[in-house]
Design a protein around this motif. Structure first.
Motif, mmCIF file in Angstrom:
data_model
loop_
_atom_site.group_PDB
_atom_site.id
_atom_site.type_symbol
_atom_site.label_atom_id
_atom_site.label_comp_id
_atom_site.label_asym_id
_atom_site.label_seq_id
_atom_site.Cartn_x
_atom_site.Cartn_y
_atom_site.Cartn_z
ATOM 1 N N GLY A 147 -2.368 10.501 17.532
ATOM 2 C CA GLY A 147 -1.870 9.187 17.156
ATOM 3 C C GLY A 147 -2.284 8.113 18.143
ATOM 4 N N SER A 182 -0.269 6.851 11.166
ATOM 5 C CA SER A 182 1.048 7.009 10.553
ATOM 6 C C SER A 182 1.109 6.449 9.133
ATOM 7 N N ASN A 187 -0.786 8.512 6.662
ATOM 8 C CA ASN A 187 -0.051 9.752 6.411
ATOM 9 C C ASN A 187 1.161 9.537 5.523
ATOM 10 N N THR A 236 0.700 -0.578 12.372
ATOM 11 C CA THR A 236 -0.157 -0.122 13.465
ATOM 12 C C THR A 236 -0.918 -1.274 14.106
ATOM 13 N N ASN A 290 0.867 6.206 17.894
ATOM 14 C CA ASN A 290 0.277 4.946 17.444
ATOM 15 C C ASN A 290 0.787 3.766 18.260
ATOM 16 N N TYR A 345 6.915 -1.596 9.267
ATOM 17 C CA TYR A 345 6.937 -0.138 9.122
ATOM 18 C C TYR A 345 7.661 0.273 7.839
ATOM 19 N N LEU A 363 5.106 12.528 11.071
ATOM 20 C CA LEU A 363 5.297 11.082 11.071
ATOM 21 C C LEU A 363 5.891 10.562 12.379
ATOM 22 N N VAL A 383 3.315 11.042 15.388
ATOM 23 C CA VAL A 383 2.143 10.194 15.153
ATOM 24 C C VAL A 383 2.512 8.723 15.345
ATOM 25 N N THR A 384 3.679 8.319 14.855
ATOM 26 C CA THR A 384 4.124 6.936 15.024
ATOM 27 C C THR A 384 4.271 6.586 16.496
#
Length: 304
Positions: A207, A249, A252, A134, A283, A162, A276, A279-280
């Motif tokens: 996100g 992310s 989570n 992030t 982000n 990631y 996920l 949200v990713t």
């Protein structure tokens, strides 16, 4: 202690005068004592850089991150995933295990959730140089916009960090579950259920807002020259996003799997598709758009 230091200082000064050639003890007791020159005081260095210089530093940091090999980024990503997981672990253990406080004063319970947990996880990551996906959405993107890295290097940085974050988060969640240290499984179960009940749009927007704050914490911490300054820069944005029920992310990646292991009626498919992934994506927009592009417009190439 200060008194002893002062006495020692005066004693050394007096000793130096008495042993100086041509200066007698009688000269020191005259009616007009000579004033000794005051030692020059060291001026404290600036502990915070100016905004434009800070942007240049963030770009430089992003370029250095992108220059690392994929294997090194992945390894450092595992560490960061565990760091953020520890923060989420503390959050669930303190604020998440306070149902009476949540029922009587939900606002205060959210503050407790934010204050105890994720800030120290990000602190460990930034101080030790670990790789957080992030944060890289802002720093490495800024370096790309300014022409310091290639698009392939950005993809390498994002993908490797990631993947490492995911492995580190899952590993820590497995250890926490095996250790059985949480006072109750209700906290991760309820949190995992709530997070996977959001619509795609809600998860995506939360996100964006979350990583806007996270990357501001990372960005401001890069401008601070000492550890206390970095801690302050990190603490407030990170505690805010937790208290505001936003979605991160990497956090989570720890919280929802731990909830699944603890018995939440959540499938791995639901974790990926309902939380996920949206949200990713959010982000990425928050870090790359609201921070990297915005400050490049203010201080970098986009503004020119």
């Amino acid at each position: 202690m200060l008194l002893l230091v002062s006495l020692a200082l005066h004693a050394s000064l007096a000793s130096g005068l008495l042993t100086t050639p041509g200066l007698s003890a009688r000269a020191l007791v005259g009616t007009s004592p000579t004033r000794l020159p005051h030692p020059r005081r060291a001026q404290p260095a600036m502990q915070l850089v100016l905004p434009a210089e800070g942007f240049e530093g963030a770009v430089s940091a992003g370029a250095k991150k992108a220059a690392n090999s994929a294997s090194k980024i992945f390894a450092l990503g595992i560490m960061s995933g565990a760091h953020i997981g520890f923060g989420a672990f503390l959050m669930l253990s303190v604020g998440g295990c306070s149902p009476a406080l949540a029922a009587a004063n939900p606002g205060l319970q959210k503050i407790v959730l934010g204050a105890f947990g994720l800030p120290f996880g990000l602190m460990m990551t930034l101080v030790t140089g670990a790789e957080l996906f992030t944060g890289n959405t802002a720093l490495v993107t800024a370096a790309l916009i300014e022409g310091k890295v290639k698009a392939s290097e950005l993809v390498k940085s994002w993908a490797a960090s990631y993947a490492g974050n995911f492995v580190g988060s899952l590993a820590l969640a497995s250890l926490v579950f095996a250790g059985g240290t949480l006072a109750t499984a209700a906290s991760p179960v309820a949190t995992a259920t709530l997070k996977t009940s959001l619509s795609f749009k809600q998860a995506f927007v939360r996100g964006i807002l979350c990583n806007w704050l996270v990357c501001m914490g990372v960005y401001m911490a890069s401008m601070a020259k000492d550890l206390p300054g970095k801690m302050v820069a990190i603490w407030f944005p990170i505690s805010a996003f937790v208290a505001l029920s936003l979605e991160h992310s990497v956090a989570n990646m720890f919280i929802i799997p731990l909830g699944i292991m603890s018995g939440a009626a959540v499938t791995w498919k639901a974790f990926l598709l309902k939380n996920l992934i949206p949200v990713t994506l959010g982000n990425i927009v928050g870090g790359a758009g609201a921070v990297a592009a915005a400050y490049s417009y203010a201080y970098g190439k986009l503004g020119k």
